[in-house]
Design an enzyme around this catalytic site. Sequence first.
Site, PDB file in Angstrom:
ATOM      1  N   GLU A  86      51.685   1.510 -34.135  1.00  7.11           N
ATOM      2  CA  GLU A  86      53.135   1.686 -33.974  1.00  7.11           C
ATOM      3  C   GLU A  86      53.855   1.892 -35.290  1.00  7.11           C
ATOM      4  O   GLU A  86      54.228   0.927 -35.958  1.00  7.11           O
ATOM      5  CB  GLU A  86      53.736   0.462 -33.253  1.00  7.11           C
ATOM      6  CG  GLU A  86      55.249   0.601 -33.050  1.00  7.11           C
ATOM      7  CD  GLU A  86      55.898  -0.586 -32.341  1.00  7.11           C
ATOM      8  OE1 GLU A  86      55.239  -1.612 -32.158  1.00  7.11           O
ATOM      9  OE2 GLU A  86      57.074  -0.462 -31.996  1.00  7.11           O
ATOM     10  N   LYS A  89      52.033   4.524 -30.630  1.00  4.22           N
ATOM     11  CA  LYS A  89      53.335   4.046 -30.125  1.00  4.22           C
ATOM     12  C   LYS A  89      54.414   4.455 -31.109  1.00  4.22           C
ATOM     13  O   LYS A  89      54.752   3.707 -32.031  1.00  4.22           O
ATOM     14  CB  LYS A  89      53.292   2.520 -29.947  1.00  4.22           C
ATOM     15  CG  LYS A  89      54.623   1.910 -29.537  1.00  4.22           C
ATOM     16  CD  LYS A  89      54.465   0.484 -29.038  1.00  4.22           C
ATOM     17  CE  LYS A  89      55.821  -0.146 -28.786  1.00  4.22           C
ATOM     18  NZ  LYS A  89      55.736  -1.402 -28.039  1.00  4.22           N
TER      19      LYS A  89
HETATM   20  P1  13P Z   1      61.566  -1.928 -28.050  1.00  4.36           P
HETATM   21  O1  13P Z   1      61.164  -1.124 -26.831  1.00  4.36           O
HETATM   22  O2  13P Z   1      62.628  -2.965 -27.753  1.00  4.36           O
HETATM   23  O3  13P Z   1      61.857  -1.065 -29.230  1.00  4.36           O
HETATM   24  O4  13P Z   1      60.308  -2.784 -28.447  1.00  4.36           O
HETATM   25  C1  13P Z   1      59.091  -2.149 -28.497  1.00  4.36           C
HETATM   26  C2  13P Z   1      58.228  -2.911 -29.396  1.00  4.36           C
HETATM   27  O5  13P Z   1      57.205  -3.400 -28.988  1.00  4.36           O
HETATM   28  C3  13P Z   1      58.633  -3.058 -30.798  1.00  4.36           C
HETATM   29  O6  13P Z   1      57.545  -3.434 -31.547  1.00  4.36           O
END
Ligand code: 13P
Length: 335
Positions: free
Chosen positions: A169, A211
Amino acid sequence: MARALVAGDKGLLAMDESTPTCNKRFAAAGIPQTEEARRSYRELIVTTPGLGECINGAILYDETIHQTTRDGIPFIKILSDAGIIPGIKVDIGAKEMAGHPGEKITEGLDGLRGRLQEYFRIGTRFAKWRAVIALSDGIPSRGCIEANAQALARYAVLCQECGIVPVVEPEVLMDGEHSLQRCQDTTEEVLRSVFRQLSSQGVLLEGMILKPNMVVPGLKCVQQETAEKIAAATITCLLRTVPAAVPGVAFLSGGQSGALASTRLNAMNVSSNLFRSGPPWALAFSFARAIQQPALEIWRCQEANTVAAQKALYHRADCNRAARRGDYGAAMEAT
Ligand code: 13P
């Protein structure tokens, strides 16, 4: 396992807020910031009837993964029985980056192998690590992008060594006045760097999930854009940077409202048909706030509100499931 996480029209539920982040959300909703309130809220989420119809995997936090329902059933078992794969956030947060004012570096690599082995032993099959890239005058710097990309790659290869699917991510934040184009350029630069590092570290692309943020204008940008423009910019950015071997892209919501996140995900799945043969990866979701926020506001730590809160949670998950098929629309919000 990576394919299973993005299979069909379902997605991931991020319920891995660290204790400080969870407490922040609780404080804003007037909920006591106690371990029991956090446990009780997470019990509400994992016991939501039908959640497994919309969710393939749920990302937990270390405190949560060791907790049980009031009746003593481990959350991991509740999820697995509902057909939901348990996952775990393993970074220990984005910290101020030395020598880089305004930028952050995510920590958590020390001792990670041992933690991953233990998480695997208790039934966790995927993990998450979030890097944070701020966008402003003069930032992000090369140094910040490269250090975060390398940490993501080292985390990812450790996960795979332990039989755990890494969710990678890199989040370009929405805060700021920047345009859609600037977000696209920066996201492209970040993703190029991430995939270069994943390759250097020997990460198996078929066994990971990306992600990313959606490509959107800054929250304070005067020129906001339609869902179609956002979808086109996002898919163009991903086609330029994400290898076809990656099975799935599961977007974060990043502070967008639930309805906006669903609308944009829907536009992506509709417009992806406009590209020659469709994108090579699933376009899924891994939302926290865009699934949970309405439920949290209804619940407010009152037992009597649990059923209504679970309905709200299911509704958002179901809207995102429809968005994966390109079937989401305003009519779903009216019901
Ligand atoms: P949000 O969808 O609230 O951005 O959170 C996703 C997430 O896992 C952030 O690390």
